[in-house]
Design a protein around this motif. Structure first.
Motif, PDB file in Angstrom:
ATOM      1  N   GLY A 272       1.097  -1.741   0.250  1.00  0.00           N
ATOM      2  CA  GLY A 272       0.007  -0.011  -0.137  1.00  0.00           C
ATOM      3  C   GLY A 272       0.636   1.497  -0.085  1.00  0.00           C
ATOM      4  O   GLY A 272       0.566   2.330  -0.517  1.00  0.00           O
ATOM      5  N   GLY A 273       1.620   1.273   0.629  1.00  0.00           N
ATOM      6  CA  GLY A 273       2.596   2.787   1.096  1.00  0.00           C
ATOM      7  C   GLY A 273       3.946   2.549  -0.551  1.00  0.00           C
ATOM      8  O   GLY A 273       3.355   3.821  -1.155  1.00  0.00           O
ATOM      9  N   ILE A 274       3.816   1.513  -1.026  1.00  0.00           N
ATOM     10  CA  ILE A 274       4.639   2.151  -2.407  1.00  0.00           C
ATOM     11  C   ILE A 274       3.544   2.268  -3.680  1.00  0.00           C
ATOM     12  O   ILE A 274       3.523   3.421  -4.543  1.00  0.00           O
ATOM     13  N   LYS A 275       2.337   1.456  -4.048  1.00  0.00           N
ATOM     14  CA  LYS A 275       1.662   1.732  -4.637  1.00  0.00           C
ATOM     15  C   LYS A 275       1.035   2.837  -4.984  1.00  0.00           C
ATOM     16  O   LYS A 275       0.467   3.021  -5.866  1.00  0.00           O
ATOM     17  N   SER A 276       0.659   3.570  -4.265  1.00  0.00           N
ATOM     18  CA  SER A 276      -0.374   5.062  -3.693  1.00  0.00           C
ATOM     19  C   SER A 276       0.840   5.975  -4.202  1.00  0.00           C
ATOM     20  O   SER A 276       0.121   6.988  -4.897  1.00  0.00           O
ATOM     21  N   ASN A 277       2.202   5.949  -3.866  1.00  0.00           N
ATOM     22  CA  ASN A 277       2.841   6.565  -4.406  1.00  0.00           C
ATOM     23  C   ASN A 277       4.001   6.378  -5.907  1.00  0.00           C
ATOM     24  O   ASN A 277       4.634   7.320  -6.150  1.00  0.00           O
ATOM     25  N   VAL A 278       3.893   5.118  -5.578  1.00  0.00           N
ATOM     26  CA  VAL A 278       5.325   4.851  -7.269  1.00  0.00           C
ATOM     27  C   VAL A 278       4.464   5.209  -8.522  1.00  0.00           C
ATOM     28  O   VAL A 278       5.588   5.772  -9.110  1.00  0.00           O
ATOM     29  N   SER A 279       3.588   5.694  -8.860  1.00  0.00           N
ATOM     30  CA  SER A 279       2.641   5.562 -10.168  1.00  0.00           C
ATOM     31  C   SER A 279       2.462   7.328 -10.557  1.00  0.00           C
ATOM     32  O   SER A 279       2.996   7.914 -10.930  1.00  0.00           O
ATOM     33  N   PRO A 280       2.370   7.374  -9.228  1.00  0.00           N
ATOM     34  CA  PRO A 280       2.522   9.067  -9.373  1.00  0.00           C
ATOM     35  C   PRO A 280       3.470   9.648  -9.195  1.00  0.00           C
ATOM     36  O   PRO A 280       3.493  10.830  -9.889  1.00  0.00           O
ATOM     37  N   LEU A 281       4.677   9.098  -8.596  1.00  0.00           N
ATOM     38  CA  LEU A 281       6.449   9.717  -8.509  1.00  0.00           C
ATOM     39  C   LEU A 281       6.744   9.507  -9.953  1.00  0.00           C
ATOM     40  O   LEU A 281       7.937  10.630 -10.221  1.00  0.00           O
ATOM     41  N   VAL A 282       6.316   8.702 -10.260  1.00  0.00           N
ATOM     42  CA  VAL A 282       7.388   8.187 -12.188  1.00  0.00           C
ATOM     43  C   VAL A 282       6.516   9.363 -12.966  1.00  0.00           C
ATOM     44  O   VAL A 282       7.232   9.910 -14.006  1.00  0.00           O
ATOM     45  N   ALA A 283       5.602   9.652 -12.664  1.00  0.00           N
ATOM     46  CA  ALA A 283       4.319   9.969 -13.704  1.00  0.00           C
ATOM     47  C   ALA A 283       4.874  11.906 -13.559  1.00  0.00           C
ATOM     48  O   ALA A 283       4.591  12.932 -13.968  1.00  0.00           O
ATOM     49  N   GLU A 284       5.777  12.419 -12.144  1.00  0.00           N
ATOM     50  CA  GLU A 284       5.649  13.727 -11.887  1.00  0.00           C
ATOM     51  C   GLU A 284       7.353  14.269 -12.578  1.00  0.00           C
ATOM     52  O   GLU A 284       7.801  14.953 -12.267  1.00  0.00           O
ATOM     53  N   GLN A 285       7.986  13.106 -12.753  1.00  0.00           N
ATOM     54  CA  GLN A 285       9.697  12.827 -13.526  1.00  0.00           C
ATOM     55  C   GLN A 285       9.748  14.260 -14.369  1.00  0.00           C
ATOM     56  O   GLN A 285      10.412  14.855 -14.872  1.00  0.00           O
ATOM     57  N   TYR A 286       7.968  13.781 -15.131  1.00  0.00           N
ATOM     58  CA  TYR A 286       8.018  14.645 -16.492  1.00  0.00           C
ATOM     59  C   TYR A 286       7.327  16.039 -16.723  1.00  0.00           C
ATOM     60  O   TYR A 286       6.360  15.999 -15.537  1.00  0.00           O
ATOM     61  N   GLN A 287       8.462  16.976 -16.264  1.00  0.00           N
ATOM     62  CA  GLN A 287       7.973  18.092 -15.773  1.00  0.00           C
ATOM     63  C   GLN A 287       6.801  19.155 -16.563  1.00  0.00           C
ATOM     64  O   GLN A 287       6.586  20.298 -16.150  1.00  0.00           O
ATOM     65  N   ARG A 288       6.596  18.837 -17.902  1.00  0.00           N
ATOM     66  CA  ARG A 288       6.525  20.482 -18.926  1.00  0.00           C
ATOM     67  C   ARG A 288       5.094  19.389 -19.206  1.00  0.00           C
ATOM     68  O   ARG A 288       4.589  18.850 -18.977  1.00  0.00           O
ATOM     69  N   ASN A 289       4.468  20.302 -19.012  1.00  0.00           N
ATOM     70  CA  ASN A 289       2.591  20.565 -19.351  1.00  0.00           C
ATOM     71  C   ASN A 289       2.456  20.999 -20.184  1.00  0.00           C
ATOM     72  O   ASN A 289       0.994  21.032 -20.490  1.00  0.00           O
ATOM     73  N   ARG A 290       2.977  22.545 -20.838  1.00  0.00           N
ATOM     74  CA  ARG A 290       2.890  23.219 -21.915  1.00  0.00           C
ATOM     75  C   ARG A 290       3.263  22.656 -23.511  1.00  0.00           C
ATOM     76  O   ARG A 290       4.048  21.903 -23.742  1.00  0.00           O
ATOM     77  N   PRO A 291       1.715  22.225 -24.327  1.00  0.00           N
ATOM     78  CA  PRO A 291       3.252  21.392 -25.910  1.00  0.00           C
ATOM     79  C   PRO A 291       3.456  22.068 -26.546  1.00  0.00           C
ATOM     80  O   PRO A 291       3.287  23.465 -26.021  1.00  0.00           O
ATOM     81  N   PHE A 292       4.431  21.448 -27.299  1.00  0.00           N
ATOM     82  CA  PHE A 292       5.442  22.477 -28.327  1.00  0.00           C
ATOM     83  C   PHE A 292       5.411  21.832 -29.569  1.00  0.00           C
ATOM     84  O   PHE A 292       5.548  20.412 -29.259  1.00  0.00           O
ATOM     85  N   ILE A 293       6.189  22.564 -29.899  1.00  0.00           N
ATOM     86  CA  ILE A 293       6.118  21.728 -31.126  1.00  0.00           C
ATOM     87  C   ILE A 293       8.099  21.884 -31.336  1.00  0.00           C
ATOM     88  O   ILE A 293       9.072  22.045 -31.305  1.00  0.00           O
ATOM     89  N   ARG A 294       8.341  20.321 -31.955  1.00  0.00           N
ATOM     90  CA  ARG A 294       9.883  20.117 -31.884  1.00  0.00           C
ATOM     91  C   ARG A 294       9.862  19.549 -33.420  1.00  0.00           C
ATOM     92  O   ARG A 294       9.405  19.148 -33.850  1.00  0.00           O
ATOM     93  N   LYS A 295      11.039  20.211 -33.855  1.00  0.00           N
ATOM     94  CA  LYS A 295      11.630  20.438 -35.222  1.00  0.00           C
ATOM     95  C   LYS A 295      12.721  18.746 -34.955  1.00  0.00           C
ATOM     96  O   LYS A 295      14.033  18.463 -34.284  1.00  0.00           O
ATOM     97  N   LEU A 296      12.438  17.838 -35.904  1.00  0.00           N
ATOM     98  CA  LEU A 296      12.838  16.526 -35.632  1.00  0.00           C
ATOM     99  C   LEU A 296      14.593  17.166 -36.660  1.00  0.00           C
ATOM    100  O   LEU A 296      14.478  17.717 -37.764  1.00  0.00           O
ATOM    101  N   LYS A 297      15.556  15.679 -36.204  1.00  0.00           N
ATOM    102  CA  LYS A 297      16.857  15.804 -37.156  1.00  0.00           C
ATOM    103  C   LYS A 297      15.895  15.914 -38.703  1.00  0.00           C
ATOM    104  O   LYS A 297      17.279  16.224 -39.584  1.00  0.00           O
ATOM    105  N   ASN A 298      15.303  14.234 -39.055  1.00  0.00           N
ATOM    106  CA  ASN A 298      14.684  14.689 -40.949  1.00  0.00           C
ATOM    107  C   ASN A 298      14.390  16.044 -41.126  1.00  0.00           C
ATOM    108  O   ASN A 298      13.807  16.225 -41.946  1.00  0.00           O
TER     109      ASN A 298
END
Length: 596
Positions: A211-237
């Motif tokens: 219980g201590g792990i399951k309730s917190n590990v999945s939100p914690l892994v998602a929180e590691q991605y910090q960008r919220n606003r969509p953006f355009i990225r130009k790829l190498k091609n």
């Protein structure tokens, strides 16, 4: 843009900022200029401002090389893709792999451990000799316990310790439970009657750790991605793509769930160990892996994004809902009817907003603001979807109990009967990357976006099909000799390979229902309610375990056909009821994405 109780500072578990402090986000980088004249330039600026207001912009929403902000037209028309998963998130994914290796390694052999006697010639491996119903009942108890404890762990994390510390402390507790299970599975302990009390004690302790792990590990892994606003990225091609947070979170949870299923293959090793050696080395292997789990998680302590505990939102939320109910009744008696900004009639929750309260003193003393009420209302709306999941978990839970017993009634050759359940994670290990890298992106390129409600609906239907197939298999077992509908610990003349499609259907259902449920719980919850909402989603497993208790009288021969058939019928009916109730949510999400 969400204000209210939002905090974005990383690595700050001991913040002194009081609960409820409003924090303004850091402004994003200036928008690009595409205009040929001043009027078009002003329109573009206005468009970018409206896009800003549609997202919870943080200090991490800045542009890197080969990136720019999208226009409103690009937001509405471009195909959305996932961003790269941050390396620190993979440390947490590895931690989850190790934890699930331990969980499934020990629980995967519970059915045999409880059901059969110790070293009985010609029988499947066992220790306690409690019979099929005791094994299924204790298995259901373990599932119930493991998924009710996340509620309390989420409160601890939100109120005092934060997610990282909560996971670490409960992991140590988890290890203690593993050690007790291993020691009481020694031959001397089994012969002296110590296996059953040792199992029950370890189940309780491991359940707390889970219980201590399951309730917190999945939100914690998602929180590691910090960008919220969509953006355009130009790829190498030279091609430009629209990178989207929700699509990235979906991808993160796909790989998170993939790691879970790779870890669950530990049951293959533990099944072979119980079959060819004994139970104590079968439990020792996952115990040692959990030591690795703790070490890996601790090594990343200085890399993780750690949001500070901001107080138990659950307690504030309950008080807010009670206030809303009381204030709505008071307002109706006084003839004080309010409407929302969109002109629609206000709900009872809207009366909990301090700005709508009749009593000015109560309004001033409220521990929340108007925005908190809106966030709570959105959370409750999301949680409605979870009401249908207990029936799904009832079907899914058959993997570790009744389907294991079913395999024990068929010819498995030299393969242990409880190794068959690992067909499910094997299918998932193959299917998840295909869905994440081929099927979902391919559909998006064709302009087809399958919303979360539709995905969950498909998952529910597949689970119903799996149970219907299991009922057919059980009927074939009962019509095969030499033992027919009373095989006991013996085998009828039918190959266990016939079970494989049932596991394939269940595996596909997990991709659509279980993974989407995790994603939905995280993305639809406000920032400071993510642990609570995630624990509520996990709590639906308890509902499945409670339903399974009701099925216990028909979880034995010769009634197992009824067991699987009723589960199939319930799941099929609830799938269509679910879609009828919530199909509009997908349409609203599509419209919101186009308008943002």
């Amino acid at each position: 843009m969400v204000f209210g109780f939002k905090r974005n500072r990383a690595n700050d578990e001991n913040s002194n900022v009081p609960f409820g402090t409003v924090q303004m986000p850091t402004p994003p980088s200036p928008p690009p200029v595409y205009a040929d004249n001043d009027d078009d330039y002003e329109k573009e600026l206005d468009s970018q401002k409206s896009i800003d207001l549609a997202y919870e912009v943080t200090e991490h929403d800045t542009l890197n090389e080969n990136e720019r902000w999208p226009t409103s037209e690009e937001l509405a028309t471009m195909v959305r893709v996932a961003d790269h998963v941050p390396p620190r998130a993979f440390l947490i994914i590895v931690t989850e792999f190790c934890e699930r290796f331990t969980y499934y390694g020990v629980s995967g052999i519970f059915q045999n451990y409880i059901q059969n006697g110790y070293k009985v010639p010609g029988s499947n491996p066992g220790a306690i000799d409690g019979g099929k119903q005791m094994a299924t009942g204790l298995g259901n108890f373990f599932q119930f316990w493991c998924y009710i404890t996340p509620i309390f762990a989420a409160i601890i994390a939100d109120q005092w310790w934060g997610k990282y510390k909560t996971i670490l402390v409960f992991a140590v507790l988890y290890l203690v439970g593993d050690l007790i299970l291993t020691l009481t599975a020694l031959p001397s302990s089994i012969r002296s009657g110590g296996a059953l009390p040792g199992l029950i004690i370890s189940m309780i302790i491991i359940g707390l750790g889970t219980g201590g792990i399951k309730s917190n590990v999945s939100p914690l892994v998602a929180e590691q991605y910090q960008r919220n606003r969509p953006f355009i990225r130009k790829l190498k091609n030279g091609k430009e793509v629209l990178v989207d947070r929700d699509t990235t979170i979906q991808s993160i949870f796909n790989w998170f769930y993939w790691a879970i299923n790779v870890g669950s293959l530990s049951a293959i090793a533990t099944s072979e160990l119980e079959h060819n050696v004994d139970f104590w080395p079968a439990y020792l292997l996952p115990t040692l892996m959990f030591v690795v789990c703790i070490i890996v998680f601790w090594l990343g302590r200085n890399r993780y994004v750690r949001n500070p505990p901001s107080g138990s939102i659950l307690l504030v939320a309950v008080k807010c809902m009670v206030t809303g109910f009381k204030q709505s009744r008071k307002a109706k008696k006084a003839g004080h009817v309010i409407t929302r900004e969109d002109g629609k009639k206000a709900s009872w929750m809207d009366y909990a907003k301090p700005s709508n309260m009749l009593d000015s003193e109560e309004s001033e003393n409220a521990a929340w603001n108007d925005n908190f009420v809106d966030e709570l209302h959105r959370t409750l709306r999301a949680c409605k979807v979870f009401l249908f999941f207990p029936v799904y978990w009832l079907c899914y839970g058959q993997i570790t109990n009744n389907l294991v017993s079913q395999a024990g009634e068929m010819n498995t050759g030299s393969v242990p009967n409880d190794i068959m359940q690992n067909i499910d994670p094997l299918f998932l290990i193959v299917f998840i990357p295909i869905f994440d890298k081929v099927i979902y992106p391919g559909l998006r390129r064709c302009g087809i976006v399958i919303g979360p409600v539709t995905r969950i609906f498909v998952g529910f239907l597949l689970a119903a099909i799996a149970m219907a197939y299991a009922a057919i298999v059980q009927h074939l077992i009962y019509t095969s000799g030499p033992y027919y509908d009373n095989p006991g610990s013996n085998h009828n003349d039918i190959s266990a390979a016939i079970q494989i499609p049932a596991y394939a259907f269940i595996a596909c259902s997990e991709i659509f229902a279980s993974i989407t449920g995790l994603e939905y719980a995280y993305t639809r919850a406000p920032h400071n309610m993510k642990s609570i909402v995630m624990s509520i989603f996990l709590f639906t497993n308890c509902g499945g375990a409670i339903l399974a208790f009701a099925f216990n009288p028909i979880s034995a021969d010769p009634k197992l056909v009824e067991n699987f058939a009723i589960a199939s019928g319930l799941m099929g009916g609830f799938a269509f009821l679910f879609f009828a109730c919530f199909f509009k949510y997908d349409r609203k999400d599509r419209m919101a994405n186009k308008n943002r």
